[in-house]
Design a protein around this motif. Structure first.
Motif, PDB file in Angstrom:
ATOM      1  N   THR A 175      35.539  55.733  32.221  1.00 47.91           N
ATOM      2  CA  THR A 175      36.667  56.596  31.857  1.00 47.91           C
ATOM      3  C   THR A 175      37.744  56.615  32.934  1.00 47.91           C
ATOM      4  N   ASP A 176      37.483  55.958  34.040  1.00 47.09           N
ATOM      5  CA  ASP A 176      38.445  55.862  35.140  1.00 47.09           C
ATOM      6  C   ASP A 176      38.765  54.380  35.327  1.00 47.09           C
ATOM      7  N   SER A 177      40.031  54.054  35.444  1.00 41.61           N
ATOM      8  CA  SER A 177      40.438  52.647  35.567  1.00 41.61           C
ATOM      9  C   SER A 177      39.938  51.992  36.849  1.00 41.61           C
ATOM     10  N   HIS A 178      39.427  52.777  37.796  1.00 44.76           N
ATOM     11  CA  HIS A 178      38.940  52.234  39.060  1.00 44.76           C
ATOM     12  C   HIS A 178      37.436  51.973  39.062  1.00 44.76           C
ATOM     13  N   ASP A 179      36.761  52.270  37.955  1.00 43.53           N
ATOM     14  CA  ASP A 179      35.316  52.087  37.867  1.00 43.53           C
ATOM     15  C   ASP A 179      34.931  50.611  37.816  1.00 43.53           C
TER      16      ASP A 179
ATOM     17  N   LEU B 189      31.022  48.073  38.328  1.00 44.01           N
ATOM     18  CA  LEU B 189      29.615  47.978  38.687  1.00 44.01           C
ATOM     19  C   LEU B 189      29.386  46.664  39.398  1.00 44.01           C
ATOM     20  N   VAL B 190      28.472  46.683  40.349  1.00 42.86           N
ATOM     21  CA  VAL B 190      28.106  45.488  41.100  1.00 42.86           C
ATOM     22  C   VAL B 190      26.642  45.200  40.807  1.00 42.86           C
TER      23      VAL B 190
ATOM     24  N   ASN C 253      34.065  52.012  43.376  1.00 46.32           N
ATOM     25  CA  ASN C 253      35.392  52.465  43.010  1.00 46.32           C
ATOM     26  C   ASN C 253      36.402  51.466  43.557  1.00 46.32           C
ATOM     27  N   LEU C 254      37.134  50.811  42.678  1.00 44.40           N
ATOM     28  CA  LEU C 254      38.064  49.759  43.090  1.00 44.40           C
ATOM     29  C   LEU C 254      39.266  50.281  43.873  1.00 44.40           C
ATOM     30  N   GLN C 255      39.581  51.559  43.733  1.00 38.63           N
ATOM     31  CA  GLN C 255      40.746  52.109  44.435  1.00 38.63           C
ATOM     32  C   GLN C 255      40.443  52.397  45.898  1.00 38.63           C
TER      33      GLN C 255
ATOM     34  N   GLU D 120      29.700  58.673  51.952  1.00 41.66           N
ATOM     35  CA  GLU D 120      31.160  58.606  51.870  1.00 41.66           C
ATOM     36  C   GLU D 120      31.639  58.278  50.467  1.00 41.66           C
ATOM     37  N   GLY D 121      30.717  58.229  49.513  1.00 43.25           N
ATOM     38  CA  GLY D 121      31.115  57.750  48.197  1.00 43.25           C
ATOM     39  C   GLY D 121      30.593  58.526  47.015  1.00 43.25           C
ATOM     40  N   TYR D 122      29.697  57.891  46.266  1.00 39.08           N
ATOM     41  CA  TYR D 122      29.334  58.366  44.946  1.00 39.08           C
ATOM     42  C   TYR D 122      27.822  58.330  44.736  1.00 39.08           C
ATOM     43  N   THR D 123      27.381  59.062  43.695  1.00 35.39           N
ATOM     44  CA  THR D 123      25.977  59.120  43.340  1.00 35.39           C
ATOM     45  C   THR D 123      25.857  59.043  41.824  1.00 35.39           C
TER      46      THR D 123
END
Length: 82
Positions: A19-23, A25-26, A37-39, A49-52
């Protein structure tokens, strides 16, 4: 359909993957999946420093009986909680 929920560890905001244009997956060589997050360049690989990855309600997916039953945890970099 599989839905992934991502929590921003700085703000606590939870959103559905895609739902976010910066999403993004690796997929690593070992088969594990990480959010990126691509941004801002942060993701689940460095949760401090990031996400879970979380459930939609923000709970820890590792407490889900399906994770234990099917052994999915090694393939999903949950990040952050421990």
């Amino acid at each position: 359909m599989l839905k992934l929920w991502i929590r921003d560890n700085q703000t606590g905001h939870i959103h559905e993957y895609g739902t976010d244009s910066h999403d993004s997956l690796v997929l690593n060589d070992d088969g594990s999946i990480h959010y990126h997050n691509l941004q801002n360049g942060c993701g689940t690989m460095f949760p401090e420093e990031g996400y879970t990855f979380v459930h939609e309600d923000g709970t820890d997916p590792r407490e889900d009986p399906a994770i234990a039953k099917y052994g999915a945890e090694p393939f999903l970099d949950i990040g952050g909680f421990r």
